[in-house]
Design an enzyme around this catalytic site. Structure first.
Site, PDB file in Angstrom:
ATOM      1  N   HIS A   1       0.853  -1.183   0.000  1.00  0.00           N
ATOM      2  CA  HIS A   1       0.000   0.000   0.000  1.00  0.00           C
ATOM      3  C   HIS A   1       0.890   1.233   0.000  1.00  0.00           C
ATOM      4  O   HIS A   1       2.128   1.135  -0.023  1.00  0.00           O
ATOM      5  CB  HIS A   1      -0.961  -0.029   1.190  1.00  0.00           C
ATOM      6  CG  HIS A   1      -0.299  -0.243   2.524  1.00  0.00           C
ATOM      7  ND1 HIS A   1       0.592   0.641   3.063  1.00  0.00           N
ATOM      8  CD2 HIS A   1      -0.392  -1.278   3.403  1.00  0.00           C
ATOM      9  CE1 HIS A   1       1.009   0.200   4.234  1.00  0.00           C
ATOM     10  NE2 HIS A   1       0.447  -0.978   4.464  1.00  0.00           N
TER      11      HIS A   1
ATOM     12  N   HIS B   1       3.978   1.448   2.256  1.00  0.00           N
ATOM     13  CA  HIS B   1       5.187   0.803   1.737  1.00  0.00           C
ATOM     14  C   HIS B   1       5.850   1.672   0.660  1.00  0.00           C
ATOM     15  O   HIS B   1       7.079   1.785   0.603  1.00  0.00           O
ATOM     16  CB  HIS B   1       4.848  -0.563   1.122  1.00  0.00           C
ATOM     17  CG  HIS B   1       4.226  -1.536   2.062  1.00  0.00           C
ATOM     18  ND1 HIS B   1       2.920  -1.949   1.956  1.00  0.00           N
ATOM     19  CD2 HIS B   1       4.735  -2.197   3.141  1.00  0.00           C
ATOM     20  CE1 HIS B   1       2.651  -2.822   2.918  1.00  0.00           C
ATOM     21  NE2 HIS B   1       3.727  -2.992   3.661  1.00  0.00           N
TER      22      HIS B   1
END
Lengths: 290, 290
Positions: A34, A37
């Site tokens: 997501h 990250h």
């Protein structure tokens, strides 16, 4: 982008980077990527020549009653996201590659694991510290990037690197939130729309706490109680913990006199969410990411 | 020869070696060097471009009733011996340099520490594994050399390196003995001449056991009993353990069917001596140094 499945291949690639004088930035993940990250990848790319991301759902850090089996996985999607973000190599080992036989050696982190998630998830941080030690030894990065949503994890990893003199710099990165304020997490996909709506109470409560703190409130009990009433107003919320702890040693504080971590863990339905904010007392001395 | 006291200076030197493309061999010791240590240095020099020896009496691996305070130390003598043996750098950190604050992170090795010295010295191998992890992370050698007198220590370090994927090769080296057969140890200086004489029973017993084994004896109990009676014939001997264990998992064996370790620990006066020999069953498949 290279996709690497074995430790030997990873070591070989690391050796090539070193020979070319490239610095290595490392973003360890459990996949199902997501925007949180991705923010780590951007930071890694800004600070290092070559960026390695690992994608490994580590069985060692899940308790027997936890969500190891159903943890969301989608390697194709992750590989695309990583490639588009400019990751140079993803390391995607199998469980058998990481644990070819029964693991007998563990990294134990004492004291700072005796509170917060360390209480709710026995053995969790042992599993985290052990797999991160393994990954750091395999990838041998100059810097490794961790999201501050897992604030206790960041402290545990920092302590491990410091106490074991591991030759790497740990870079904590700020929490990234959905547009509605929910902290990004791979586990958010578990939430029903109703649970998701009610989960927004977490950030509302944290913002309220920050406001209280800014206007001079220093009683941890008062702040914790107000957070609790905001979150528990949601019928699906089951609070695991709401705590203000010392930022360095993660022990409970009653009066906020030093930099502190306000951390919460709340279940909505079967989904356990964590979130936090740091309450800085010492002007200009932030210990974590800003 | 360089004498280095700080972790920063050690890292700097390691960086220089790497830039020059030199391989690093590492000989960790607690000092009070003897011919056993020197044999490790010779092996390291034969296999690596640059040899680092550490000299550090590690408090973490001594129990509260053990000999940390009186462990023999003589840095001038050690530095001379190391220099003459061709060591390129000795790393001599203070306790405060290695443990600047309370150590919270430990390397725990399970199962293979549940027997032999792991029983007699609770916490010892935790201290050993932790300090060796620290030293390996500081020196970052290609190979590290350990004496097989401490056979369980070698197994523990090998397991640590394997399970934590540490980028180093562990090289076990054969036991070196005094001319009279006593295994070299820094602790031999504790022995009175009478104790020293009686301590020779250890190697006599081990040689007798090897002979029994070679002539076909496969009962661990029979061999252990004969060793015990040879050693206990000495009035000052107090046996801590005499055991034949599986060479891989260090569990007791009753019938010797796989490569096994015959290990003994005996006190003479206040001095605890250990010694061992390996009983190879599988022709041509030695697992340890030869």
């Amino acid at each position: 982008m290279r996709m690497i499945h074995t430790i030997d291949d990873m070591r070989h690639l690391v050796g090539e980077c070193r020979q070319q004088g490239k610095t290595i930035g490392f973003v360890p993940t459990m996949g199902y990527l997501h925007e949180g990250h991705m923010s780590l990848v951007r930071r890694a790319k800004a600070e290092c020549d070559f960026v390695v991301m690992s994608i490994f759902v580590n069985p060692l850090q899940f308790g027997p009653a936890e969500d190891y089996e159903q943890y969301p996985r989608n390697l194709d999607r992750d590989a695309n996201l990583a490639k588009n973000a400019g990751v140079d190599a993803i390391f995607v080992p199998s469980v058998n590659e990481m644990y070819p036989q029964k693991q007998l050696v563990f990294v134990e982190v004492e004291e700072i694991t005796n509170n917060l998630c360390g209480v709710s998830r026995p053995g969790h941080f042992r599993g985290v510290a052990t797999v991160v030690a393994k990954l750091l030894n395999i990838v041998q990065p100059d810097k490794a990037f961790f999201g501050q949503k897992d604030a206790q994890q960041v402290r545990v990893i920092q302590q491990m690197v410091q106490d074991l003199n591991m030759p790497v710099e740990i870079v904590p990165c700020p929490i990234v939130r959905e547009s509605d304020g929910l902290a990004m997490s791979s586990r958010n996909v578990y939430l029903s729309s109703e649970e998701r709506l009610q989960a927004l109470s977490i950030q509302r409560a944290l913002l309220h706490a920050e406001e209280l703190f800014k206007t001079g409130e220093r009683s941890a009990t008062v702040i914790e109680q107000q957070i609790r009433s905001i979150i528990e107003a949601e019928p699906l919320a089951e609070v695991d913990y709401i705590k203000i702890v010392d930022l360095q040693n993660l022990t409970d504080v009653s009066t906020i006199e030093d930099d502190s971590l306000l951390a919460v863990a709340v279940r909505f339905g079967g989904t356990r969410l964590i979130d936090n904010t740091i309450l800085y007392v010492k002007e200009g001395q932030p210990c974590f990411a800003q």
